[in-house]
Design an enzyme around this catalytic site. Structure first.
Site, PDB file in Angstrom:
ATOM      1  N   GLY A  30       7.619   1.457   2.722  1.00 55.42           N
ATOM      2  CA  GLY A  30       6.599   0.512   3.167  1.00 55.42           C
ATOM      3  C   GLY A  30       5.975  -0.278   2.050  1.00 55.42           C
ATOM      4  CG  PHE A  34      -3.126  -4.750  -4.827  1.00 59.62           C
ATOM      5  CD1 PHE A  34      -3.275  -5.968  -4.191  1.00 59.62           C
ATOM      6  CD2 PHE A  34      -4.262  -4.074  -5.235  1.00 59.62           C
ATOM      7  CE1 PHE A  34      -4.529  -6.502  -3.963  1.00 59.62           C
ATOM      8  CE2 PHE A  34      -5.522  -4.604  -5.018  1.00 59.62           C
ATOM      9  CZ  PHE A  34      -5.655  -5.820  -4.379  1.00 59.62           C
ATOM     10  N   GLY A  35       1.306  -3.254  -3.652  1.00 59.22           N
ATOM     11  CA  GLY A  35       2.574  -2.735  -4.137  1.00 59.22           C
ATOM     12  C   GLY A  35       3.420  -2.178  -3.021  1.00 59.22           C
ATOM     13  CB  VAL A  37       4.741   3.074  -0.048  1.00 58.13           C
ATOM     14  CG1 VAL A  37       4.514   4.582   0.042  1.00 58.13           C
ATOM     15  CG2 VAL A  37       3.405   2.342  -0.129  1.00 58.13           C
ATOM     16  CG  ASP A 146      -8.768  -3.177   5.860  1.00 57.08           C
ATOM     17  OD1 ASP A 146      -9.022  -3.868   6.865  1.00 57.08           O
ATOM     18  OD2 ASP A 146      -7.766  -3.374   5.142  1.00 57.08           O
TER      19      ASP A 146
END
EC number: 2.7.11.1
Length: 398
Positions: A30, A34-35, A37, A146
């Site tokens: 996933g 910011f990156g 997984v 969030d």
């Protein structure tokens, strides 16, 4: 995609900081804020984790480094059964890494997209588990900001876990927050009207819980808000729109959702005790909830990854800097940096050096081990003191 193929696990120095070489990379699953997984296995313990990696240069260019540092700082101080907990954080020249609990049940957004129809009893348990997580965050003075199906992961048994603390905020006592952050369809009314004098507090997460629960039950949200909807339109919607509740839902669930979707934060349910004392929850064993002894009504399909399979293709084919080629790439990068002396390269390197210096390394295993050792030492010291006191008492009686 595995990085280590040796059947014999390498031996690592216990005093050495955990790093990239301590893990076997299995597959991508996933994308985070910011990156990306991926699933990893720790070479010495064989435990499985999820590893999020964020490219330093991209974070510097997008001015996102501070957000990453803040997320790390928050997560290092948290541990709860219904959170995705941080286990390790480390870095190399190219990336920052966060190693967290591996939850293979997929996020709730994925299951909504698969047209899963969540039954009321299932959502009721979700609400209880998430309420316990929010209560814990509140006790730690953390607002998530969030809460939404995308950021709620299921474990293999169907229990929920809150993830992604990228825009979470630490709230000192007697203060309120005025900065606007979040995903519009899940943001509470007071976040759109927030002023320096008023601000908002923990109640915003409980509104998001209400929106999420409604969406899980109905397949759509209570208000027709999109990311492109203006703040003015949203405020007007909260003032004029009427939320409808299907007649098939129990009156108890409808009443609970109305308490969570109360526009006035002072009247909204925003504490665990509000949920626990609500008549609809009178049959709930809260100790059993915390210990995950209640069986969820929805259990993710075992034997398959509950995520978008294209993530693996992106990592292997489309990704310009795939993780499994990191060692070769870092060696090449070091040679190129030595050759380059442009001012732009030097400025970038200054920022990257600052990231390298300020990054927070974390090892929960070591923290727990150190804590247990301190507890054992204290117990030993207490036993020694008690023995000495008993001996002194006996001597005084002679």
């Amino acid at each position: 995609m595995g990085a280590n193929t040796s059947s014999k696990a390498p031996v690592f120095d216990e005093n050495e900081d955990v790093n990239f070489d301590h893990f076997e990379i299995l597959r991508a699953i996933g994308k985070g804020s910011f990156g990306k997984v991926c699933i990893v296995r720790k070479n010495d313990t064989k435990k499985m984790y999820a590893m999020k990696y964020m490219n330093k240069q991209k974070c510097v260019e997008r001015n996102e480094v501070r957000n990453v540092f803040k997320e790390l700082q928050i997560m290092q101080g948290l541990e709860h059964p219904f959170l995705v907990n941080l286990w390790y954080s480390f870095q190399d020249e190219e990336d920052m890494f966060m190693v967290v609990d591996l939850l293979l049940g997929g996020d709730l957004r994925y299951h909504l997209q698969q047209n899963v129809h969540f039954q009321e009893d299932t959502v009721k348990l979700f609400i209880c588990e998430l309420a316990m997580a929010l209560d814990y965050l509140q006790s730690q003075r953390i607002i998530h900001r969030d809460m939404k199906p995308d950021n709620i992961l299921l474990d293999e048994h169907g229990h929920v876990h809150i993830t992604d603390f990228n825009i979470a905020a630490m709230l000192p006592k007697e203060t309120r927050i005025t900065t606007v952050a979040g995903t519009k369809p899940y943001m509470a009314p007071e976040m759109f009207t927030s002023r320096k004098e008023t601000g908002y507090s923990f109640a915003v997460d409980w509104w998001s819980l209400g929106v999420t629960a409604y969406e899980l039950l109905r397949g759509r949200r209570p208000y027709h808000i999109r990311s492109s909807t203006s703040s003015k339109e949203i405020v007007n919607m909260f003032e004029t729109a009427i939320v409808t509740y299907p007649s098939a839902w129990s009156q108890e669930m409808v009443s609970l959702l109305k308490k969570l979707l109360e526009p006035n934060p002072d009247q909204r349910f925003s504490h665990l005790t509000d949920i626990q004392n609500f008549p609809y929850m009178s049959d709930m064993n809260w100790d059993a909830v915390l210990q995950k002894r209640l069986i969820p009504g929805f259990i993710p399909t075992k034997g398959r990854l509950n995520c978008d399979p294209t993530f693996e293709l992106e990592e292997m084919i489309l990704e310009s800097k795939p993780l499994h080629k990191k060692k070769k790439r870092l060696a090449k990068r070091e040679k190129e940096m030595k050759k380059s002396d442009s001012s732009q390269t030097c400025l970038l390197q200054e920022h990257l050096d600052a990231v390298q210096k300020e990054f927070i390394i974390f090892n929960r295993e070591k923290v727990k081990s150190d804590f247990n050792q301190r507890q054992a030492n204290l117990a030993l010291e207490q036993t020694k003191n008690n023995t000495e006191e008993e001996e002194d008492g006996q001597n005084n009686n002679l």
